[in-house]
Design an enzyme around this catalytic site. Structure first.
Site, PDB file in Angstrom:
ATOM      1  N   LEU A  48       0.634   8.735  15.804  1.00 59.98           N
ATOM      2  CA  LEU A  48       1.057   8.797  17.207  1.00 59.98           C
ATOM      3  C   LEU A  48       2.518   8.383  17.375  1.00 59.98           C
ATOM      4  O   LEU A  48       3.245   8.979  18.168  1.00 59.98           O
ATOM      5  CB  LEU A  48       0.151   7.913  18.063  1.00 59.98           C
ATOM      6  CG  LEU A  48      -1.295   8.398  18.191  1.00 59.98           C
ATOM      7  CD1 LEU A  48      -2.131   7.395  18.967  1.00 59.98           C
ATOM      8  CD2 LEU A  48      -1.350   9.770  18.867  1.00 59.98           C
TER       9      LEU A  48
ATOM     10  N   GLU B  36      -7.549  14.793  14.861  1.00 66.04           N
ATOM     11  CA  GLU B  36      -8.240  13.528  14.580  1.00 66.04           C
ATOM     12  C   GLU B  36      -9.718  13.801  14.302  1.00 66.04           C
ATOM     13  O   GLU B  36     -10.391  14.468  15.081  1.00 66.04           O
ATOM     14  CB  GLU B  36      -8.083  12.569  15.755  1.00 66.04           C
ATOM     15  CG  GLU B  36      -8.947  11.313  15.693  1.00 66.04           C
ATOM     16  CD  GLU B  36      -8.794  10.516  14.409  1.00 66.04           C
ATOM     17  OE1 GLU B  36      -9.821  10.210  13.772  1.00 66.04           O
ATOM     18  OE2 GLU B  36      -7.643  10.219  14.038  1.00 66.04           O
TER      19      GLU B  36
ATOM     20  N   HIS C 295       9.339 -14.464  38.579  1.00 69.66           N
ATOM     21  CA  HIS C 295       9.306 -13.261  39.409  1.00 69.66           C
ATOM     22  C   HIS C 295      10.732 -12.761  39.641  1.00 69.66           C
ATOM     23  O   HIS C 295      11.622 -13.546  39.946  1.00 69.66           O
ATOM     24  CB  HIS C 295       8.658 -13.564  40.760  1.00 69.66           C
ATOM     25  CG  HIS C 295       8.682 -12.395  41.707  1.00 69.66           C
ATOM     26  ND1 HIS C 295       7.818 -11.328  41.561  1.00 69.66           N
ATOM     27  CD2 HIS C 295       9.472 -12.122  42.782  1.00 69.66           C
ATOM     28  CE1 HIS C 295       8.069 -10.451  42.532  1.00 69.66           C
ATOM     29  NE2 HIS C 295       9.067 -10.912  43.279  1.00 69.66           N
TER      30      HIS C 295
ATOM     31  N   ASP D 111      -1.611  -5.904   2.302  1.00 65.64           N
ATOM     32  CA  ASP D 111      -2.361  -4.655   2.240  1.00 65.64           C
ATOM     33  C   ASP D 111      -3.215  -4.573   0.984  1.00 65.64           C
ATOM     34  O   ASP D 111      -4.223  -3.866   0.948  1.00 65.64           O
ATOM     35  CB  ASP D 111      -1.402  -3.458   2.258  1.00 65.64           C
ATOM     36  CG  ASP D 111      -0.718  -3.262   3.601  1.00 65.64           C
ATOM     37  OD1 ASP D 111      -0.937  -4.087   4.506  1.00 65.64           O
ATOM     38  OD2 ASP D 111       0.035  -2.287   3.744  1.00 65.64           O
TER      39      ASP D 111
ATOM     40  N   GLY E 175      -4.229   7.108   6.845  1.00 66.57           N
ATOM     41  CA  GLY E 175      -4.433   5.751   6.358  1.00 66.57           C
ATOM     42  C   GLY E 175      -3.625   5.474   5.107  1.00 66.57           C
ATOM     43  O   GLY E 175      -2.799   6.292   4.670  1.00 66.57           O
TER      44      GLY E 175
ATOM     45  N   GLY F 182      -4.385  12.848  11.811  1.00 67.05           N
ATOM     46  CA  GLY F 182      -4.676  11.430  12.024  1.00 67.05           C
ATOM     47  C   GLY F 182      -4.147  10.943  13.355  1.00 67.05           C
ATOM     48  O   GLY F 182      -2.948  11.022  13.614  1.00 67.05           O
TER      49      GLY F 182
ATOM     50  N   VAL G 255      -2.089   4.813  14.552  1.00 69.63           N
ATOM     51  CA  VAL G 255      -0.782   4.284  14.949  1.00 69.63           C
ATOM     52  C   VAL G 255       0.359   5.106  14.373  1.00 69.63           C
ATOM     53  O   VAL G 255       1.268   5.536  15.092  1.00 69.63           O
ATOM     54  CB  VAL G 255      -0.645   2.810  14.515  1.00 69.63           C
ATOM     55  CG1 VAL G 255       0.739   2.274  14.865  1.00 69.63           C
ATOM     56  CG2 VAL G 255      -1.721   1.961  15.178  1.00 69.63           C
ATOM     57  N   ILE G 256       0.359   5.331  13.060  1.00 71.79           N
ATOM     58  CA  ILE G 256       1.471   6.022  12.413  1.00 71.79           C
ATOM     59  C   ILE G 256       1.610   7.448  12.935  1.00 71.79           C
ATOM     60  O   ILE G 256       2.719   7.903  13.264  1.00 71.79           O
ATOM     61  CB  ILE G 256       1.280   6.021  10.886  1.00 71.79           C
ATOM     62  CG1 ILE G 256       1.353   4.599  10.341  1.00 71.79           C
ATOM     63  CG2 ILE G 256       2.327   6.898  10.201  1.00 71.79           C
ATOM     64  CD1 ILE G 256       1.001   4.475   8.867  1.00 71.79           C
TER      65      ILE G 256
ATOM     66  N   SER H  70       0.829  -1.198   0.000  1.00 72.90           N
ATOM     67  CA  SER H  70       0.000   0.000   0.000  1.00 72.90           C
ATOM     68  C   SER H  70       0.863   1.246   0.000  1.00 72.90           C
ATOM     69  O   SER H  70       2.072   1.194   0.237  1.00 72.90           O
ATOM     70  CB  SER H  70      -0.918   0.005   1.234  1.00 72.90           C
ATOM     71  OG  SER H  70      -0.138   0.021   2.424  1.00 72.90           O
TER      72      SER H  70
END
Length: 461
Positions: free
Chosen positions: A186, A203, A440, A308, A267, A180, A183-184, A145
């Protein structure tokens, strides 16, 4: 004209992995890529370089603001952006060279140039130097894409750019506007905020991270605001202009914003340009995605498509799984992808990771569930490392206790989610995780405690 069992168009994560698997199964394979470097968008200008910059910017910020609390004094801290970019490119070059080596190791013939389907079995390859053709009994489309923009706003490479531009700025922008809140946007907004930019995120929706669990998205918004990112939600961007030195972003019903750079992160769209789909009679849907059946077969019987190009989650590892499944189904009789067990990760700080169903999806489907959550602030390893923001949230079927979804915001969430992916893949219950010993002190104990919380019996809260 060379003839192959399989011709793969596109050498990104889906394409090169599919090519390797087909070669392992004894098939003659060709791979066609228009870029000199193999690895596709993910490796060259996406996942890998952005993660290199995220790590470098995290170290810079931590050295400036986190070391002092641990008794480590740092003076004279400064950015050498050129060196940072060189390190990023070094990682890319090394990994791309490694993929080239894998092609040679598996005797996959590589062709350089733009591939166009001349008909269902023939591919024309055009480069600056020449034009040639190859044929394949089967052709696999894996062209990925490209970044999308908003109507009336074009990428100009100077003021308005895509993620490709934002991983290669020559200087730190004084003010970066990100259009936007996914993900990209941010991730790259975080990079430049750490390096000194004022970052404003616009946004269109009333929330960030669409598609991810809303509770975690709200937690993330609160944390990112505290870190210094500015957000305008419900913002409909109507245009971007520039006066030669600054850009101005206009927003419907809001004040315009003047900035140095604009990152368009709204996008991506399938990369079908000049691919010859019509000539090969390959059907696409109204959004431009290639239409495939459950085995990735297109309307042209011997042509397949993955990644994609066919829509769904636009993730490198999703494309890899599809490439493997497609080739194995073709040559060994069985291939399958469990789309409910494909994780998604946001590599901010804290990281955000998700797999399976969100609460919103379960409610909409009318599926009864139990929820267990546990915060990192109550975990010994998180306290010791100073990374206490966030939590783990597990969703289990009310009757069977099977894990339906897992959502993590916190340190190393991208690594921790793997346990939950395996749990969903094998149909594990919350009780299975709760009864499994976790070392732990580790961050993974938060997953165990969240599993215990599904039944209301956490130990450390």
């Amino acid at each position: 004209m060379s003839k192959f069992d399989l011709v793969v168009i596109g050498a990104g994560p889906g394409g090169y992995v599919a090519a390797i698997r087909a070669a392992q199964l004894g098939k003659s394979v060709a791979i066609i890529e228009k870029e000199r470097q193999l690895g596709g968008t993910c490796l060259r200008v996406g996942c890998i370089p952005s993660k290199a910059l995220l790590e470098s910017s995290h170290l810079f910020e931590h050295a400036g603001h986190g070391f002092a609390s641990r008794g480590i004094k740092v003076s004279g801290l400064e950015i050498d952006l050129g060196a940072m970019m060189d390190q990023k490119q070094g990682v890319v070059d090394t990994l791309a060279g490694g993929i080239d080596g894998l092609m040679k190791k598996n005797k996959i013939e590589r062709f350089f140039g733009h591939a166009t389907l001349a008909n269902p079995t023939t591919v024309q390859i055009t480069s600056e130097d020449n034009t040639e053709e190859v044929t394949g009994d089967t052709i696999l489309l894996a062209t990925g894409s490209t970044p999308a923009s908003l109507p009336g706003i074009d990428f100009d490479g100077q003021f308005v750019g895509s993620s490709t531009d934002a991983i290669a700025y020559e200087e730190v922008p004084e003010h970066l506007v990100v259009i936007g809140g996914g993900v990209i946007g941010l991730e790259l907004g975080t990079v430049w905020r750490r390096l000194g930019s004022q970052v404003t995120v616009l946004e269109y929706l009333d929330r960030i991270l669409p598609g991810m669990d809303n509770e975690l998205a709200k937690d993330a918004l609160r944390i990112f605001k505290k870190q210094g990112l500015k957000f305008h939600l419900g913002a409909r961007v109507t245009g971007v202009t520039n006066d030669g030195t600054k850009a101005t972003v206009t927003v419907d019903g809001q004040d315009s914003i003047t900035c140095d750079k604009v990152l368009m992160a709204v996008g991506r769209r399938p990369n079908t340009e000049n691919l010859g789909l019509e000539a090969a009679k390959v059907e696409v849907d109204k959004r431009g995605f290639v239409v495939v059946d459950n085995h990735y077969k297109t309307s042209a019987g011997n042509i397949y498509a993955i990644g994609d190009l066919i829509g769904g989650a636009m993730l490198a590892h999703k494309a890899e799984e599809e490439g493997l499944a497609c080739v194995e189904q073709l040559y060994s009789g069985y291939g399958h992808v469990n789309y409910n067990a494909i994780p998604g990760v946001v590599y901010t700080d804290p990281e955000i990771a998700s797999v399976g169903k969100t609460e919103e999806e379960l409610k909409e489907a009318g599926i009864a569930y139990n929820k267990g959550t546990f915060p990192f602030i109550a975990n010994g390893r998180a306290k010791a490392s100073g990374t206490v923001d966030g939590k783990v949230k597990l969703l289990a079927h009310k009757e069977t206790d099977r894990i339906l979804g897992a959502h993590i915001i916190g340190p190393h969430a991208g690594e921790l989610i793997a346990e939950c992916v395996v749990a969903i893949e094998f149909g594990a219950s919350a009780e299975d995780i709760a009864r499994s010993s976790h070392a732990h002190p580790t961050l993974s104990e938060v997953i165990k405690e969240a599993a215990l919380a599904v039944d209301g019996r956490t130990i450390h809260m």
